[in-house]
Write a protein that holds these residues in place. Structure first.
Motif, mmCIF file in Angstrom:
data_model
loop_
_atom_site.group_PDB
_atom_site.id
_atom_site.type_symbol
_atom_site.label_atom_id
_atom_site.label_comp_id
_atom_site.label_asym_id
_atom_site.label_seq_id
_atom_site.Cartn_x
_atom_site.Cartn_y
_atom_site.Cartn_z
ATOM 1 N N THR A 20 2.162 16.626 -66.389
ATOM 2 C CA THR A 20 2.912 15.829 -65.419
ATOM 3 C C THR A 20 1.973 15.218 -64.387
ATOM 4 O OG1 THR A 20 4.839 17.270 -65.728
ATOM 5 C CG2 THR A 20 4.802 15.895 -63.753
ATOM 6 N N VAL A 21 1.044 16.016 -63.874
ATOM 7 C CA VAL A 21 0.076 15.515 -62.901
ATOM 8 C C VAL A 21 -0.770 14.393 -63.504
ATOM 9 C CG1 VAL A 21 -1.984 16.096 -61.559
ATOM 10 C CG2 VAL A 21 -0.028 17.647 -61.577
ATOM 11 N N ALA A 22 -1.263 14.590 -64.709
ATOM 12 C CA ALA A 22 -2.112 13.574 -65.336
ATOM 13 C C ALA A 22 -1.326 12.284 -65.590
ATOM 14 C CB ALA A 22 -2.695 14.108 -66.636
ATOM 15 N N SER A 23 -0.046 12.404 -65.944
ATOM 16 C CA SER A 23 0.796 11.212 -66.135
ATOM 17 C C SER A 23 0.945 10.456 -64.822
ATOM 18 C CB SER A 23 2.171 11.615 -66.661
ATOM 19 O OG SER A 23 2.086 12.226 -67.931
ATOM 20 N N ALA A 24 1.152 11.197 -63.737
ATOM 21 C CA ALA A 24 1.271 10.556 -62.422
ATOM 22 C C ALA A 24 -0.049 9.912 -62.012
ATOM 23 C CB ALA A 24 1.721 11.576 -61.379
ATOM 24 N N MET A 25 -1.169 10.543 -62.336
ATOM 25 C CA MET A 25 -2.456 9.934 -62.000
ATOM 26 C C MET A 25 -2.626 8.604 -62.731
ATOM 27 S SD MET A 25 -6.360 11.357 -62.397
ATOM 28 C CE MET A 25 -7.748 10.300 -61.926
ATOM 29 N N ALA B 244 2.939 7.585 -73.956
ATOM 30 C CA ALA B 244 4.205 7.321 -74.636
ATOM 31 C C ALA B 244 5.380 8.037 -73.981
ATOM 32 C CB ALA B 244 4.109 7.722 -76.107
ATOM 33 N N LEU B 245 5.140 9.229 -73.442
ATOM 34 C CA LEU B 245 6.225 10.004 -72.849
ATOM 35 C C LEU B 245 6.112 10.058 -71.330
ATOM 36 C CD1 LEU B 245 8.724 11.761 -73.324
ATOM 37 C CD2 LEU B 245 7.205 13.739 -73.560
ATOM 38 N N GLY B 246 5.026 10.609 -70.821
ATOM 39 C CA GLY B 246 4.894 10.814 -69.382
ATOM 40 C C GLY B 246 4.997 9.534 -68.575
ATOM 41 N N ALA C 6 -7.710 8.396 -55.109
ATOM 42 C CA ALA C 6 -6.403 8.276 -54.467
ATOM 43 C C ALA C 6 -5.282 8.621 -55.435
ATOM 44 C CB ALA C 6 -6.221 6.855 -53.928
ATOM 45 N N ALA C 7 -5.402 8.152 -56.677
ATOM 46 C CA ALA C 7 -4.376 8.444 -57.682
ATOM 47 C C ALA C 7 -4.335 9.934 -58.013
ATOM 48 C CB ALA C 7 -4.640 7.626 -58.943
ATOM 49 N N PHE C 8 -5.499 10.553 -58.093
ATOM 50 C CA PHE C 8 -5.570 11.992 -58.371
ATOM 51 C C PHE C 8 -4.924 12.790 -57.244
ATOM 52 C CE2 PHE C 8 -8.013 15.953 -57.649
ATOM 53 C CZ PHE C 8 -7.640 16.648 -58.796
ATOM 54 N N LEU C 9 -5.264 12.479 -56.010
ATOM 55 C CA LEU C 9 -4.710 13.216 -54.870
ATOM 56 C C LEU C 9 -3.211 12.987 -54.734
ATOM 57 C CD1 LEU C 9 -7.603 12.635 -52.326
ATOM 58 C CD2 LEU C 9 -6.993 14.795 -53.425
ATOM 59 N N TRP C 10 -2.769 11.764 -55.004
ATOM 60 C CA TRP C 10 -1.329 11.457 -54.968
ATOM 61 C C TRP C 10 -0.584 12.289 -56.001
ATOM 62 C CZ3 TRP C 10 1.633 8.459 -58.657
ATOM 63 C CH2 TRP C 10 2.923 8.114 -58.205
ATOM 64 N N ALA C 11 -1.135 12.331 -57.216
ATOM 65 C CA ALA C 11 -0.492 13.090 -58.288
ATOM 66 C C ALA C 11 -0.458 14.582 -57.973
ATOM 67 C CB ALA C 11 -1.222 12.841 -59.606
ATOM 68 N N CYS C 12 -1.537 15.103 -57.413
ATOM 69 C CA CYS C 12 -1.577 16.531 -57.072
ATOM 70 C C CYS C 12 -0.634 16.857 -55.913
ATOM 71 C CB CYS C 12 -3.010 16.941 -56.721
ATOM 72 S SG CYS C 12 -4.136 16.943 -58.137
ATOM 73 N N THR C 13 -0.459 15.909 -55.000
ATOM 74 C CA THR C 13 0.502 16.112 -53.918
ATOM 75 C C THR C 13 1.921 16.161 -54.468
ATOM 76 O OG1 THR C 13 -0.930 14.996 -52.327
ATOM 77 C CG2 THR C 13 1.388 15.178 -51.743
ATOM 78 N N LEU C 14 2.237 15.251 -55.371
ATOM 79 C CA LEU C 14 3.556 15.258 -55.999
ATOM 80 C C LEU C 14 3.800 16.553 -56.758
ATOM 81 C CD1 LEU C 14 3.864 11.631 -57.427
ATOM 82 C CD2 LEU C 14 5.035 12.589 -55.443
ATOM 83 N N ASP C 15 2.754 17.118 -57.335
ATOM 84 C CA ASP C 15 2.878 18.336 -58.117
ATOM 85 C C ASP C 15 3.535 19.459 -57.327
ATOM 86 O OD1 ASP C 15 2.439 20.153 -60.277
ATOM 87 O OD2 ASP C 15 0.608 20.854 -59.306
#
Length: 309
Positions: free
Chosen positions: A278-283, A183-185, A15-24
């Motif tokens: 960015t995607v990995a940070s969102a995941m 630390a950043l994302g 779910a976190a992966f798909l959410w992050a990819c959708t935001l991308d």
């Protein structure tokens, strides 16, 4: 019947992966493909289809990290026929593996689990990842003096990534235990999500802020490989100016971002590695706070929900 704990965590990671990819693709990021701005011969639909195809193997608890990457790339190629997400998969496979078992209590716990996953990577993981890279065939890959992807690796995947860490931001995460992402994302994302205003606008601003923060600090590896370090640094300079304005609380008009987006795409400059980070940070954020992933259904509206950032 209650699902097994491993299945529950695989579901959370998926779910976190798909959410992050959708935001991308829901958030318009200059130089990248989005729902409102195709480019580089690709559309947002390709990225969404790629994410849907890659999620099952990426979060398969029965697979090692390298096998997850290889099978996710194969699944992507079957639906997209091009490289839409190699960097994303390389970054997100260890995150998914680190999510197995009981939920991590906080970011530090997840980071420690990631370190354990990275420390346990094997030569077989490297061999599978190399096959995945060859299959994805990313543009501008070039040759490396040691452990080049054109030949089977003889070291484990983390060791191979360490050899490339100075020239590739994805490889650097394997070397430093995802330090840049935490630390950043994650820090930038959480700070903007905690700000005031309507939730969709906050989410849009948060993702854009993470993207600009990475691009401002690190010349994009994908641009550097294809067009040289000077071109990558020029893009970072522009991102730095925008990021400073964003962090100062200024509104950046959408048309200003759209103009830069068009210029980047006209010149063939795609900050693809920055988007991967960015995607990995969102995941990571979605794994730590699964409630965020409930926004995935509404996320596509973000691309046209505001006039600026």
């Amino acid at each position: 019947m209650m699902a097994a704990p491993g299945h529950d965590r695989a579901g959370a990671a998926s779910a976190a992966f798909l959410w992050a990819c959708t935001l991308d693709v829901a958030v318009a990021k200059p130089g990248n493909v989005s729902l409102c701005a195709p480019g580089h011969g690709m559309t947002a639909r390709l990225f969404l289809d790629s994410a849907a195809a890659a999620a099952p193997p990426l979060t398969d608890t029965m697979l090692a990290v390298g096998a997850r990457i290889e099978r996710a790339v194969s699944a992507t190629q079957a639906v997209a026929r091009c490289n839409t997400n190699l960097g994303i998969l390389l970054l997100c496979a260890p995150i998914a593996a680190a999510m197995e078992g009981t939920p991590p209590r906080d970011a530090e716990a997840l980071r420690q689990r990631l370190e354990t996953v990275l420390a346990g990577l094997t030569v077989a993981d490297a061999q599978a990842a190399y096959r995945a890279i060859a299959q994805a065939n990313p543009a501008g890959l070039g040759a490396a003096p040691e452990q080049d992807v054109a030949a089977p690796p003889t070291v484990d995947l983390r060791a191979a990534m360490r050899l490339a860490a100075m020239r590739d931001s994805v490889a650097r995460q394997y070397a430093n235990g995802y330090a840049d992402l935490f630390a950043l994302g994650l820090t930038v994302l959480r700070r903007h999500l905690a700000s005031h205003g309507p939730w969709p606008a906050r989410l849009q601003r948060a993702v854009a802020a993470v993207y600009l923060a990475f691009l401002a600090r690190f010349p994009d590896s994908h641009i550097a490989r294809k067009h040289g370090l000077a071109a990558a640094r020029n893009v970072s300079y522009k991102a730095r100016l925008l990021h400073r304005r964003l962090e100062a609380g200024q509104v950046i008009p959408r048309e200003e971002l759209a103009r830069w987006d068009r210029l980047l795409k006209t010149d063939g400059l795609n900050p693809g590695t920055t988007a991967d980070l960015t995607v990995a940070s969102a995941m990571i954020a979605g794994c730590l706070d699964p409630a965020l992933c409930a926004l995935s259904a509404a996320s596509p509206a973000l691309a046209t929900s505001a006039v600026g950032l």
